[in-house]
Design a protein around this motif. Structure first.
Motif, PDB file in Angstrom:
ATOM      1  N   TRP A   9     -18.200  -0.798   7.108  1.00 51.09           N
ATOM      2  CA  TRP A   9     -17.950  -2.063   7.786  1.00 51.09           C
ATOM      3  C   TRP A   9     -16.878  -1.915   8.849  1.00 51.09           C
ATOM      4  O   TRP A   9     -16.983  -2.495   9.926  1.00 51.09           O
ATOM      5  CB  TRP A   9     -17.547  -3.159   6.794  1.00 51.09           C
ATOM      6  CG  TRP A   9     -18.703  -3.673   6.021  1.00 51.09           C
ATOM      7  CD1 TRP A   9     -18.988  -3.441   4.714  1.00 51.09           C
ATOM      8  CD2 TRP A   9     -19.769  -4.480   6.520  1.00 51.09           C
ATOM      9  NE1 TRP A   9     -20.161  -4.061   4.369  1.00 51.09           N
ATOM     10  CE2 TRP A   9     -20.658  -4.710   5.459  1.00 51.09           C
ATOM     11  CE3 TRP A   9     -20.063  -5.033   7.764  1.00 51.09           C
ATOM     12  CZ2 TRP A   9     -21.815  -5.465   5.607  1.00 51.09           C
ATOM     13  CZ3 TRP A   9     -21.211  -5.789   7.900  1.00 51.09           C
ATOM     14  CH2 TRP A   9     -22.070  -5.996   6.839  1.00 51.09           C
ATOM     15  N   LEU A  10     -15.860  -1.147   8.548  1.00 53.43           N
ATOM     16  CA  LEU A  10     -14.774  -0.943   9.506  1.00 53.43           C
ATOM     17  C   LEU A  10     -15.278  -0.227  10.755  1.00 53.43           C
ATOM     18  O   LEU A  10     -15.007  -0.666  11.874  1.00 53.43           O
ATOM     19  CB  LEU A  10     -13.638  -0.148   8.856  1.00 53.43           C
ATOM     20  CG  LEU A  10     -12.420   0.100   9.713  1.00 53.43           C
ATOM     21  CD1 LEU A  10     -11.702  -1.203   9.997  1.00 53.43           C
ATOM     22  CD2 LEU A  10     -11.493   1.074   9.015  1.00 53.43           C
ATOM     23  N   TRP A  11     -16.038   0.860  10.582  1.00 58.96           N
ATOM     24  CA  TRP A  11     -16.560   1.596  11.732  1.00 58.96           C
ATOM     25  C   TRP A  11     -17.585   0.782  12.504  1.00 58.96           C
ATOM     26  O   TRP A  11     -17.659   0.862  13.730  1.00 58.96           O
ATOM     27  CB  TRP A  11     -17.147   2.937  11.305  1.00 58.96           C
ATOM     28  CG  TRP A  11     -16.070   3.909  10.965  1.00 58.96           C
ATOM     29  CD1 TRP A  11     -15.770   4.397   9.737  1.00 58.96           C
ATOM     30  CD2 TRP A  11     -15.119   4.491  11.856  1.00 58.96           C
ATOM     31  NE1 TRP A  11     -14.702   5.239   9.818  1.00 58.96           N
ATOM     32  CE2 TRP A  11     -14.271   5.330  11.103  1.00 58.96           C
ATOM     33  CE3 TRP A  11     -14.896   4.385  13.227  1.00 58.96           C
ATOM     34  CZ2 TRP A  11     -13.235   6.046  11.661  1.00 58.96           C
ATOM     35  CZ3 TRP A  11     -13.856   5.113  13.792  1.00 58.96           C
ATOM     36  CH2 TRP A  11     -13.048   5.926  13.011  1.00 58.96           C
ATOM     37  N   THR A  12     -18.373  -0.022  11.802  1.00 61.94           N
ATOM     38  CA  THR A  12     -19.329  -0.889  12.479  1.00 61.94           C
ATOM     39  C   THR A  12     -18.604  -1.939  13.316  1.00 61.94           C
ATOM     40  O   THR A  12     -18.986  -2.216  14.455  1.00 61.94           O
ATOM     41  CB  THR A  12     -20.246  -1.585  11.456  1.00 61.94           C
ATOM     42  OG1 THR A  12     -20.910  -0.582  10.682  1.00 61.94           O
ATOM     43  CG2 THR A  12     -21.259  -2.473  12.145  1.00 61.94           C
ATOM     44  N   PHE A  13     -17.540  -2.509  12.763  1.00 64.06           N
ATOM     45  CA  PHE A  13     -16.748  -3.483  13.498  1.00 64.06           C
ATOM     46  C   PHE A  13     -16.157  -2.864  14.767  1.00 64.06           C
ATOM     47  O   PHE A  13     -16.237  -3.451  15.843  1.00 64.06           O
ATOM     48  CB  PHE A  13     -15.623  -4.026  12.601  1.00 64.06           C
ATOM     49  CG  PHE A  13     -14.658  -4.910  13.330  1.00 64.06           C
ATOM     50  CD1 PHE A  13     -15.012  -6.202  13.683  1.00 64.06           C
ATOM     51  CD2 PHE A  13     -13.403  -4.438  13.687  1.00 64.06           C
ATOM     52  CE1 PHE A  13     -14.127  -7.021  14.368  1.00 64.06           C
ATOM     53  CE2 PHE A  13     -12.520  -5.250  14.369  1.00 64.06           C
ATOM     54  CZ  PHE A  13     -12.873  -6.537  14.710  1.00 64.06           C
ATOM     55  N   PHE A  14     -15.577  -1.670  14.647  1.00 70.12           N
ATOM     56  CA  PHE A  14     -15.002  -1.004  15.817  1.00 70.12           C
ATOM     57  C   PHE A  14     -16.076  -0.663  16.851  1.00 70.12           C
ATOM     58  O   PHE A  14     -15.843  -0.789  18.055  1.00 70.12           O
ATOM     59  CB  PHE A  14     -14.252   0.262  15.417  1.00 70.12           C
ATOM     60  CG  PHE A  14     -12.925  -0.012  14.791  1.00 70.12           C
ATOM     61  CD1 PHE A  14     -12.082  -0.996  15.284  1.00 70.12           C
ATOM     62  CD2 PHE A  14     -12.509   0.710  13.687  1.00 70.12           C
ATOM     63  CE1 PHE A  14     -10.860  -1.250  14.713  1.00 70.12           C
ATOM     64  CE2 PHE A  14     -11.277   0.463  13.104  1.00 70.12           C
ATOM     65  CZ  PHE A  14     -10.454  -0.516  13.606  1.00 70.12           C
ATOM     66  N   ALA A  15     -17.255  -0.258  16.396  1.00 70.82           N
ATOM     67  CA  ALA A  15     -18.340   0.056  17.324  1.00 70.82           C
ATOM     68  C   ALA A  15     -18.777  -1.182  18.089  1.00 70.82           C
ATOM     69  O   ALA A  15     -19.011  -1.116  19.307  1.00 70.82           O
ATOM     70  CB  ALA A  15     -19.518   0.662  16.561  1.00 70.82           C
ATOM     71  N   VAL A  16     -18.865  -2.314  17.421  1.00 74.53           N
ATOM     72  CA  VAL A  16     -19.273  -3.558  18.085  1.00 74.53           C
ATOM     73  C   VAL A  16     -18.207  -4.013  19.075  1.00 74.53           C
ATOM     74  O   VAL A  16     -18.522  -4.446  20.186  1.00 74.53           O
ATOM     75  CB  VAL A  16     -19.581  -4.660  17.046  1.00 74.53           C
ATOM     76  CG1 VAL A  16     -19.732  -6.011  17.701  1.00 74.53           C
ATOM     77  CG2 VAL A  16     -20.827  -4.302  16.255  1.00 74.53           C
TER      78      VAL A  16
END
Length: 67
Positions: A9-16
């Motif tokens: 979730w953290l990496w997905t948030f940063f990617a978005v």
């Protein structure tokens, strides 16, 4: 297992966040040339390379007209 899920979730948030931030680039270029910031922003969210090329190639509406 919970820690691994939180990492995703953290990496997905940063990617978005990075994806949206990069989408501002063509929109800002187009807005400086007198075109719609919002429409170019939406265009660049889905088709970033094409939006960047179009933003730099499109004519400048703020420049004085030449005869």
């Amino acid at each position: 297992m919970i820690v691994a899920a939180n990492g995703v979730w953290l990496w997905t948030f940063f990617a978005v966040v990075i994806w949206v931030a990069i989408a501002f680039w063509p929109a800002r270029v187009a807005a400086r040339k007198g075109h719609s910031f919002f429409l170019y922003f939406l265009f660049s969210l889905f088709f970033f390379p094409a939006a960047l090329i179009v933003a730099y190639v499109v004519s400048d509406r703020t420049a004085p007209a030449t005869a």
